[in-house]
Design a protein around this motif. Structure first.
Motif, mmCIF file in Angstrom:
data_model
loop_
_atom_site.group_PDB
_atom_site.id
_atom_site.type_symbol
_atom_site.label_atom_id
_atom_site.label_comp_id
_atom_site.label_asym_id
_atom_site.label_seq_id
_atom_site.Cartn_x
_atom_site.Cartn_y
_atom_site.Cartn_z
ATOM 1 N N THR A 57 -2.288 18.288 5.891
ATOM 2 C CA THR A 57 -2.405 19.741 5.780
ATOM 3 C C THR A 57 -1.278 20.450 6.513
ATOM 4 O OG1 THR A 57 -4.815 19.564 5.559
ATOM 5 C CG2 THR A 57 -3.945 21.700 6.248
ATOM 6 N N MET A 58 -0.787 19.868 7.592
ATOM 7 C CA MET A 58 0.281 20.504 8.361
ATOM 8 C C MET A 58 1.599 20.545 7.603
ATOM 9 S SD MET A 58 -0.450 19.355 12.305
ATOM 10 C CE MET A 58 0.867 20.393 12.954
ATOM 11 N N THR A 59 1.709 19.822 6.501
ATOM 12 C CA THR A 59 2.933 19.827 5.697
ATOM 13 C C THR A 59 2.802 20.683 4.440
ATOM 14 O OG1 THR A 59 2.390 17.894 4.307
ATOM 15 C CG2 THR A 59 3.330 17.459 6.490
ATOM 16 N N VAL A 60 1.698 21.425 4.308
ATOM 17 C CA VAL A 60 1.395 22.164 3.074
ATOM 18 C C VAL A 60 1.233 23.649 3.409
ATOM 19 C CG1 VAL A 60 -0.263 22.385 1.173
ATOM 20 C CG2 VAL A 60 0.257 20.126 2.108
ATOM 21 N N PRO A 61 1.714 24.555 2.565
ATOM 22 C CA PRO A 61 1.527 25.995 2.814
ATOM 23 C C PRO A 61 0.048 26.367 2.918
ATOM 24 C CG PRO A 61 3.157 25.646 1.088
ATOM 25 C CD PRO A 61 2.545 24.308 1.369
ATOM 26 N N ASP A 62 -0.238 27.399 3.693
ATOM 27 C CA ASP A 62 -1.621 27.806 3.945
ATOM 28 C C ASP A 62 -2.353 28.256 2.692
ATOM 29 O OD1 ASP A 62 -1.346 27.214 6.608
ATOM 30 O OD2 ASP A 62 -1.045 29.300 7.255
ATOM 31 N N ASP A 63 -1.605 28.697 1.657
ATOM 32 C CA ASP A 63 -2.275 29.193 0.463
ATOM 33 C C ASP A 63 -2.671 28.077 -0.495
ATOM 34 O OD1 ASP A 63 0.233 28.474 -0.457
ATOM 35 O OD2 ASP A 63 0.578 30.318 -1.612
ATOM 36 N N ARG A 64 -2.532 26.820 -0.071
ATOM 37 C CA ARG A 64 -2.921 25.673 -0.896
ATOM 38 C C ARG A 64 -3.925 24.810 -0.121
ATOM 39 N NH1 ARG A 64 1.966 23.742 -4.783
ATOM 40 N NH2 ARG A 64 2.733 25.844 -5.295
ATOM 41 N N PRO A 65 -5.201 25.154 -0.189
ATOM 42 C CA PRO A 65 -6.196 24.340 0.517
ATOM 43 C C PRO A 65 -6.397 22.996 -0.177
ATOM 44 C CG PRO A 65 -7.273 26.052 -0.762
ATOM 45 C CD PRO A 65 -5.806 26.331 -0.849
ATOM 46 N N VAL A 66 -6.814 22.014 0.593
ATOM 47 C CA VAL A 66 -7.087 20.691 0.025
ATOM 48 C C VAL A 66 -8.291 20.786 -0.914
ATOM 49 C CG1 VAL A 66 -8.593 19.976 1.943
ATOM 50 C CG2 VAL A 66 -7.421 18.244 0.559
ATOM 51 N N HIS A 67 -8.199 20.129 -2.066
ATOM 52 C CA HIS A 67 -9.338 20.086 -2.978
ATOM 53 C C HIS A 67 -9.848 18.667 -3.182
ATOM 54 C CE1 HIS A 67 -7.541 18.403 -6.700
ATOM 55 N NE2 HIS A 67 -6.438 18.900 -6.208
ATOM 56 N N SER A 68 -9.055 17.642 -2.819
ATOM 57 C CA SER A 68 -9.580 16.276 -2.936
ATOM 58 C C SER A 68 -8.797 15.340 -2.048
ATOM 59 C CB SER A 68 -9.523 15.778 -4.392
ATOM 60 O OG SER A 68 -8.188 15.563 -4.805
ATOM 61 N N LEU A 69 -9.478 14.277 -1.621
ATOM 62 C CA LEU A 69 -8.815 13.207 -0.882
ATOM 63 C C LEU A 69 -9.490 11.889 -1.230
ATOM 64 C CD1 LEU A 69 -10.729 12.153 1.730
ATOM 65 C CD2 LEU A 69 -10.039 14.379 2.615
ATOM 66 N N HIS A 70 -8.702 10.833 -1.162
ATOM 67 C CA HIS A 70 -9.173 9.485 -1.454
ATOM 68 C C HIS A 70 -8.556 8.554 -0.420
ATOM 69 C CE1 HIS A 70 -10.596 10.611 -5.582
ATOM 70 N NE2 HIS A 70 -9.691 11.552 -5.376
ATOM 71 N N GLY A 71 -9.395 7.838 0.318
ATOM 72 C CA GLY A 71 -8.893 6.965 1.359
ATOM 73 C C GLY A 71 -9.447 5.559 1.254
ATOM 74 N N TYR A 72 -8.624 4.581 1.647
ATOM 75 C CA TYR A 72 -9.041 3.182 1.731
ATOM 76 C C TYR A 72 -8.883 2.709 3.175
ATOM 77 C CZ TYR A 72 -9.468 2.378 -3.283
ATOM 78 O OH TYR A 72 -9.871 2.416 -4.589
ATOM 79 N N PHE A 73 -9.970 2.171 3.724
ATOM 80 C CA PHE A 73 -9.925 1.578 5.052
ATOM 81 C C PHE A 73 -9.454 0.131 4.923
ATOM 82 C CE2 PHE A 73 -13.193 4.870 5.204
ATOM 83 C CZ PHE A 73 -12.786 5.604 6.307
ATOM 84 N N MET A 74 -8.425 -0.227 5.671
ATOM 85 C CA MET A 74 -7.852 -1.571 5.569
ATOM 86 C C MET A 74 -8.154 -2.450 6.778
ATOM 87 S SD MET A 74 -4.161 -0.714 3.869
ATOM 88 C CE MET A 74 -3.792 0.632 4.995
#
Length: 298
Positions: A57-74
């Motif tokens: 999020t710190m690399t994205v403009p404030d007017d673009r909120p996150v709408h999805s994430l996908h993570g894999y624990f290794m």
């Protein structure tokens, strides 16, 4: 998040929670998240997911909120050590931004995460209806429930409950180990932070990513009466996906409606829908985890 013998007020717990969700920029595209305060053993998966999201999020403009994430624990994380997050800026499009994050500890990746961010747009709308459930004020806290049946609960679980936490949860159906009666793989859990988180929507989304890992995997064990504290069981999150549909506040009551349509082969699959108190569906969650029966030697 603190020693079990300390008495910590809600405001202090909330400040510590915000510290956990906040990452420090240490170089272009590199961020560091703190270790779990007074942590020991394996890291909580939700914490690593939330910190990875905060880094992206710190690399994205404030007017673009996150709408999805996908993570894999290794690999299991080390709760006693900070985590390094490396962000790859894959694409900055006209309306969508995509990022990839690798979480690193002890020189090895412990999590891969992809996240997508979207500018606000109007569009067609529909949603599932929120189920009719008991309001949170009419449900006991897990601490109150434990006080009525301490002699029947595993010592490990009682120690876990005794640790002060910034998030309050109230379940409509007592889950194992409170009640080991086999029941359908469904949970209804109200949750909110114990203190005010402020007005930054990015922080509330990171907090939701953290909390969305609470209780979800255990849903697949409801038909079997098994619990995380059971010595003959081994549990671990394998992957985690979160879709965020609308704004919300995590310091106000949210309802987590969970179900598990399948378990087998030492894995359990779980889904979740998250509603505001007035019935808006603000997020969906999916996760598969390890739910392995093990035989202790000796």
């Amino acid at each position: 998040m603190a020693d079990e013998h300390q008495q910590i007020d809600d405001a202090t717990l909330t400040r510590a929670f915000v510290d956990v969700l906040t990452v420090e920029r240490i170089e272009e595209n590199f961020y560091r998240g703190i270790a779990t305060p007074q942590g020991r053993g394996r890291s909580f998966g939700g914490q690593v997911i939330a910190q990875a999201l905060s880094a992206a999020t710190m690399t994205v403009p404030d007017d673009r909120p996150v709408h999805s994430l996908h993570g894999y624990f290794m690999r299991p994380g080390d709760a006693t050590q900070p985590v390094l997050y490396q962000v790859e800026r894959d694409r900055d499009g006209g309306s969508f931004t995509t990022r990839r994050v690798v979480a690193i500890q002890h020189g090895a990746p412990i999590l891969n995460l992809a996240a997508s961010f979207h500018v606000a747009e109007p569009g067609l709308f529909h949603q599932d209806e929120m189920p009719e459930v008991t309001p949170p004020e009419d449900l006991p806290t897990e601490h109150a429930l434990a006080e009525t049946m301490r002699e029947d609960l595993p010592e490990m679980f009682l120690k876990w409950l005794a640790t002060p936490r910034p998030v309050e949860m109230r379940a409509e159906f007592p889950r194992p180990p409170f009640d080991r009666t086999p029941r359908p793989a469904v949970q209804h859990m109200w949750f909110r932070t114990k203190g005010n988180l402020g007005d930054d929507p990015k922080l509330h989304r990171a907090a939701l990513a953290f909390i969305s890992d609470f209780g979800l995997l255990g849903t697949s064990m409801m038909p079997h009466g098994k619990a995380f504290a059971d010595p003959d069981m081994q549990f671990a999150s394998l992957d985690h996906a979160l879709w965020i549909h609308d704004d919300f506040r995590v310091d106000e009551w949210l309802l987590y409606v969970m179900d598990s349509p399948w378990a087998g082969g030492a894995r359990g699959f779980n889904r979740g829908r998250i509603f505001t108190r007035d019935g808006r569906m603000v997020a969906n969650v999916a996760q598969e985890g390890l739910v392995r029966n093990i035989q202790r030697k000796g």
